[in-house]
Design an enzyme around this catalytic site. Structure first.
Site, PDB file in Angstrom:
ATOM      1  N   SER A 142     -36.863 -36.533 -76.503  1.00 37.91           N
ATOM      2  CA  SER A 142     -36.988 -37.145 -77.825  1.00 37.91           C
ATOM      3  C   SER A 142     -35.821 -38.092 -78.013  1.00 37.91           C
ATOM      4  O   SER A 142     -34.799 -37.968 -77.312  1.00 37.91           O
ATOM      5  CB  SER A 142     -36.936 -36.048 -78.890  1.00 37.91           C
ATOM      6  OG  SER A 142     -36.781 -36.598 -80.185  1.00 37.91           O
ATOM      7  N   TYR A 155     -33.741 -28.237 -82.737  1.00 40.93           N
ATOM      8  CA  TYR A 155     -34.509 -29.273 -82.031  1.00 40.93           C
ATOM      9  C   TYR A 155     -33.553 -30.209 -81.265  1.00 40.93           C
ATOM     10  O   TYR A 155     -33.775 -30.506 -80.087  1.00 40.93           O
ATOM     11  CB  TYR A 155     -35.334 -30.045 -83.065  1.00 40.93           C
ATOM     12  CG  TYR A 155     -36.366 -30.989 -82.490  1.00 40.93           C
ATOM     13  CD1 TYR A 155     -37.627 -30.531 -82.112  1.00 40.93           C
ATOM     14  CD2 TYR A 155     -36.093 -32.350 -82.331  1.00 40.93           C
ATOM     15  CE1 TYR A 155     -38.581 -31.404 -81.592  1.00 40.93           C
ATOM     16  CE2 TYR A 155     -37.036 -33.220 -81.820  1.00 40.93           C
ATOM     17  CZ  TYR A 155     -38.284 -32.744 -81.459  1.00 40.93           C
ATOM     18  OH  TYR A 155     -39.229 -33.607 -80.946  1.00 40.93           O
TER      19      TYR A 155
END
Ligand code: NAD
Length: 260
Positions: A142, A155
């Site tokens: 990401s 995350y």
């Protein structure tokens, strides 16, 4: 380009994973799809892939938060396909909260799926890839594997971990025909992000369209969402011969997010 290759894509019953499975199949690869959802809808997707792209498509259900289930899933995939040439570690979840409010069970779940499953999946796939002298491990990290945002501790930690693990995987296999790279998407409008758009709309008392624009404006200079299909194209490129000497890298498709 990938005719005869056998690919496994984790978390591919929706969103980015499903689009990656489609693009790999469109280029000739047989695929294993995996993830949760309505069994009839999943079966429809599986059959669609076979009919549309004239490849073999299998669905193997496994909860990749469980380390042994993840390793077993890879072995079952090898049995179904005959080999594993491409592994796309894509399955992931999200939760947002300040660190002091972050539920322990959400922290553990995100680390288990977004980071540890990448390790266990790769550990099970690597012996097969090394034996055949060819393999591609593609980790869906990401923009949050490269930079941080508040309220996303688990995350961001997991995705930074995936980028580090990508580099180690690349170094341990340099020169043996197996490469490992990470794709780092910015905002992609999938179920995972839709929840964040809805939360923003509610918090600011605005409609969904306005919230989607606000979400983009905060991080993504292009002000456009990355599409799952574009990420599928990036995965096909990483699996191609052109990427033979590309290993241990991060490929950003983020509309300029990390250029600032
Ligand atoms: P999504 O929610 O649409 O899809 C997630 C997939 O993972 C689904 O198929 C789901 O069934 C599967 N899954 C969930 N828990 C699982 C489990 N325990 N075991 C096996 N499968 C499981 O999400 P998405 O947006 O397509 O995200 C895919 C990946 O892309 C994730 O790793 C995510 O972090 C990453 N990513 C997404 C964005 C974005 O903006 N959407 C941006 C950057 C990175």
């Amino acid at each position: 380009m990938l005719k005869g290759r056998n690919a496994v894509v984790t978390g591919s019953t929706s969103g980015i994973g499903l689009a990656i499975a489609h693009e790999l199949a469109a280029n000739g690869a047989n695929v294993v799809i995996n993830g949760f959802g309505d069994p009839a809808a999943i079966e429809k997707e599986r059959v669609n892939i076979e009919l549309e792209f004239d490849v073999k498509a299998h669905y193997i259900n496994a909860d990749l938060m469980n380390p042994q289930a993840t390793r077993d899933f890879i072995e079952q995939s090898v049995k179904a396909l005959g080999s594993i040439d491409i592994l796309v570690n894509n399955a992931g979840i999200q939760h947002t909260d300040l660190i002091e409010d972050f539920p322990i069970e959400r922290w553990d779940a995100i680390i288990a799926l977004n980071l540890s499953a990448v390790f266990h999946g790769s550990a099970a796939a690597l012996p097969h890839m090394k034996k055949q002298g060819w393999g591609r491990i593609i980790n869906i990290a990401s923009a949050h594997g490269l930079v941080a945002s508040a309220t996303k501790s688990a995350y961001v930690a997991a995705k930074h971990g995936v980028v580090g693990l990508t580099k180690v995987t690349a170094l341990e296999n340099a020169g043996n025909g197996v490469t490992c790279n990470a794709i780092c998407p910015g905002w992609v409008r999938t179920a995972l992000v839709e929840k964040q758009i809805e939360a923003l709309a509610q918090k600011n008392g605005i409609d969904i369209d306005a919230a989607a624009k606000e979400l983009l404006a905060e991080k993504q200079p292009s002000l456009q969402f990355v599409t799952p299909k574009q990420l599928g194209g990036a995965a096909v490129f990483l699996a191609s011969e052109a990427a033979d000497q590309m290993t241990g890298t991060t490929l950003s498709l983020d509309g300029g997010w990390t250029a600032r």
